[in-house]
Motif scaffolding. Structure first.
Motif, mmCIF file in Angstrom:
data_model
loop_
_atom_site.group_PDB
_atom_site.id
_atom_site.type_symbol
_atom_site.label_atom_id
_atom_site.label_comp_id
_atom_site.label_asym_id
_atom_site.label_seq_id
_atom_site.Cartn_x
_atom_site.Cartn_y
_atom_site.Cartn_z
ATOM 1 N N LEU B 60 0.809 -1.223 0.000
ATOM 2 C CA LEU B 60 0.000 0.000 0.000
ATOM 3 C C LEU B 60 0.837 1.267 0.000
ATOM 4 O O LEU B 60 0.364 2.328 -0.390
ATOM 5 C CB LEU B 60 -0.913 0.023 1.235
ATOM 6 C CG LEU B 60 -2.025 -1.020 1.288
ATOM 7 C CD1 LEU B 60 -2.662 -1.033 2.661
ATOM 8 C CD2 LEU B 60 -3.069 -0.756 0.228
ATOM 9 N N GLY B 63 3.217 5.558 3.656
ATOM 10 C CA GLY B 63 2.293 6.339 4.464
ATOM 11 C C GLY B 63 1.233 5.457 5.096
ATOM 12 O O GLY B 63 0.906 5.586 6.284
ATOM 13 N N ALA B 64 0.711 4.513 4.313
ATOM 14 C CA ALA B 64 -0.297 3.587 4.824
ATOM 15 C C ALA B 64 0.297 2.725 5.929
ATOM 16 O O ALA B 64 -0.352 2.448 6.938
ATOM 17 C CB ALA B 64 -0.821 2.717 3.690
ATOM 18 N N ALA B 65 1.555 2.310 5.748
ATOM 19 C CA ALA B 65 2.205 1.459 6.748
ATOM 20 C C ALA B 65 2.372 2.218 8.070
ATOM 21 O O ALA B 65 2.142 1.670 9.145
ATOM 22 C CB ALA B 65 3.554 0.982 6.234
ATOM 23 N N GLN B 67 0.510 4.686 9.196
ATOM 24 C CA GLN B 67 -0.803 4.839 9.821
ATOM 25 C C GLN B 67 -1.239 3.524 10.474
ATOM 26 O O GLN B 67 -1.769 3.521 11.585
ATOM 27 C CB GLN B 67 -1.824 5.306 8.774
ATOM 28 C CG GLN B 67 -3.224 5.529 9.306
ATOM 29 C CD GLN B 67 -3.313 6.667 10.318
ATOM 30 O OE1 GLN B 67 -2.595 7.658 10.217
ATOM 31 N NE2 GLN B 67 -4.172 6.524 11.305
ATOM 32 N N THR B 68 -0.989 2.407 9.800
ATOM 33 C CA THR B 68 -1.333 1.103 10.375
ATOM 34 C C THR B 68 -0.560 0.874 11.673
ATOM 35 O O THR B 68 -1.125 0.425 12.676
ATOM 36 C CB THR B 68 -1.019 -0.028 9.373
ATOM 37 O OG1 THR B 68 -1.761 0.196 8.187
ATOM 38 C CG2 THR B 68 -1.388 -1.375 9.946
ATOM 39 N N GLN B 168 -2.475 9.814 2.722
ATOM 40 C CA GLN B 168 -1.583 9.718 1.560
ATOM 41 C C GLN B 168 -0.783 8.437 1.700
ATOM 42 O O GLN B 168 0.101 8.340 2.534
ATOM 43 C CB GLN B 168 -0.638 10.923 1.506
ATOM 44 C CG GLN B 168 -1.349 12.250 1.367
ATOM 45 C CD GLN B 168 -1.790 12.535 -0.046
ATOM 46 O OE1 GLN B 168 -1.259 11.948 -0.992
ATOM 47 N NE2 GLN B 168 -2.745 13.414 -0.215
ATOM 48 N N ASN B 169 -1.128 7.449 0.868
ATOM 49 C CA ASN B 169 -0.512 6.146 1.060
ATOM 50 C C ASN B 169 0.961 6.122 0.732
ATOM 51 O O ASN B 169 1.723 5.389 1.322
ATOM 52 C CB ASN B 169 -1.235 5.106 0.199
ATOM 53 C CG ASN B 169 -2.515 4.641 0.856
ATOM 54 O OD1 ASN B 169 -2.833 5.056 1.964
ATOM 55 N ND2 ASN B 169 -3.232 3.772 0.184
ATOM 56 N N ARG B 170 1.364 6.902 -0.242
ATOM 57 C CA ARG B 170 2.761 6.810 -0.654
ATOM 58 C C ARG B 170 3.601 7.897 0.000
ATOM 59 O O ARG B 170 3.495 8.129 1.193
ATOM 60 C CB ARG B 170 2.871 6.804 -2.177
ATOM 61 C CG ARG B 170 2.548 5.417 -2.740
ATOM 62 C CD ARG B 170 2.373 5.450 -4.230
ATOM 63 N NE ARG B 170 1.181 6.192 -4.590
ATOM 64 C CZ ARG B 170 -0.033 5.667 -4.620
ATOM 65 N NH1 ARG B 170 -0.205 4.406 -4.367
ATOM 66 N NH2 ARG B 170 -1.069 6.395 -4.933
#
Lengths: 117, 221
Positions: B60, B63-65, B67-68, B168-170
């Motif tokens: 993903l 950024g997604a990592a 947040q997780t 923002q995932n990236r």
């Protein structure tokens, strides 16, 4: 006179594209997009039977031939299509992220549970 | 209970992540590695090194990592602080510990690492220019007077962690984070950190061209 019409046209194109790009998937924007598509289709059919109508409309607006007008309309609709597709893609990506995160967190071990023992 | 969780976003870092986790755990026992779909066995190495591995089912983005990882840490009722740390070993643990100490002293809600506050970091002129430009851009956009807008080492307290929502995932998440700090009017402070540019981190690091992607992701939200 011609210059003023052209400037107004350009501004209108930019404004409409912006409104349609920024607006999300709400019903009003969808309706506007559908109306535009219908106008576009009617104009396309009309230009087949009455090519001179489109040309005179184009020369009234100051953009030359009728085909030029069609070209400009195509460019605008392409931009709108690109923008809405991009937004739809973003929405899908957000949903996918939320789903993946849920799975990841549910499957993860929770070491702090040991504290209570 | 008074725990600090270290969040490490990880994507194919098998060669370095083990030693990074091992040395981190001498100071911070709670380390969570968010695996973003690595295919080189980084997960097992991280687990063996003693980290909790949270695994994204698909790739993903960093950024997604992050947040997780933050949301994982929030599930721990004893969590007080979250530190974000890069997997490639470019950050120093002493810097992270000093940043957490500043949080605990109540100096700020979030402590941001900056490589430009002292002259420890050896950095090339082109990269310095790009990072400085990014910092100026973020200052103009948010009003936050940051010297280094794209530093992966940060420490925040529980309250900030629960308020952050990185979408923002990236790569643009770094700028997004600064925006959210500005919006929430948090007490923030910058802390001088050293970035260790090894050949490995250089090869994994962002290329200059990637700054184009960061800008594009920010503008077309």
């Amino acid at each position: 006179m011609l210059l003023i019409v052209q400037i107004v046209l350009v501004l209108a194109v930019i404004l409409v594209s912006f409104v349609l790009m920024r607006g999300g998937a709400n019903a009003r924007h969808l309706a506007i997009r559908r109306i535009m598509l219908m106008i576009f289709a009617v104009a396309a059919v009309a230009s087949i039977f009455f090519p001179h109508v489109l040309t005179s409309l184009a020369s009234f607006l100051g953009v030359g031939r009728g085909t030029d007008l069609v070209l400009y309309a195509t460019i605008v609709s392409f931009f709108v299509f690109m923008a809405t597709t991009y937004q739809r893609f973003r929405h899908a990506e957000n949903a996918l992220t939320a789903l993946s995160r849920r799975i990841a967190l549910d499957e993860a071990p929770k070491p702090w549970a040991d504290d209570r023992r | 209970m008074n725990r600090t969780w270290v969040v490490i976003p990880m994507y194919n870092e098998a060669t370095v992540v083990g030693s990074v986790i091992q040395s981190l755990r001498t100071v911070f026992p709670q380390v969570v590695c968010v695996d973003d779909g690595s295919s080189d066995g980084s997960q097992d190495i991280a687990r063996t090194a003693g980290a909790v591995v949270v695994q994204h089912p698909i790739n993903l983005g960093q950024g997604a990592a992050l947040q997780t990882g933050i949301e994982f840490a929030l599930q721990d009722p004893g969590m007080r602080n979250v530190v974000t740390f890069d997997a490639d070993g470019q950050h120093r643990i002493v810097d992270a510990a000093a940043m957490v100490a500043r949080l605990d002293a109540g100096e700020a809600d979030i402590v941001l690492g900056s490589r430009f506050l002292d002259d420890r970091t050896q950095i090339g002129p082109m990269k310095r220019l790009v990072l400085k430009t990014a910092a100026v851009q973020s200052r103009m956009a948010t009003g936050l007077d940051l010297t280094d807008a794209h530093n992966g080492l940060r420490a925040m307290n529980r309250e900030v962690a629960s308020k952050l929502h990185l979408t923002q995932n990236r790569m643009a998440h770094a700028s997004e984070l600064v925006h959210q700090i500005a919006e929430m009017k948090l007490r923030w402070v910058e802390h001088p950190v050293e970035i260790i540019y090894t050949d490995y981190s250089k090869s994994k690091g962002q290329s200059l061209l990637n700054s184009v992607n960061i800008l594009a992701e920010l503008f077309f939200r």
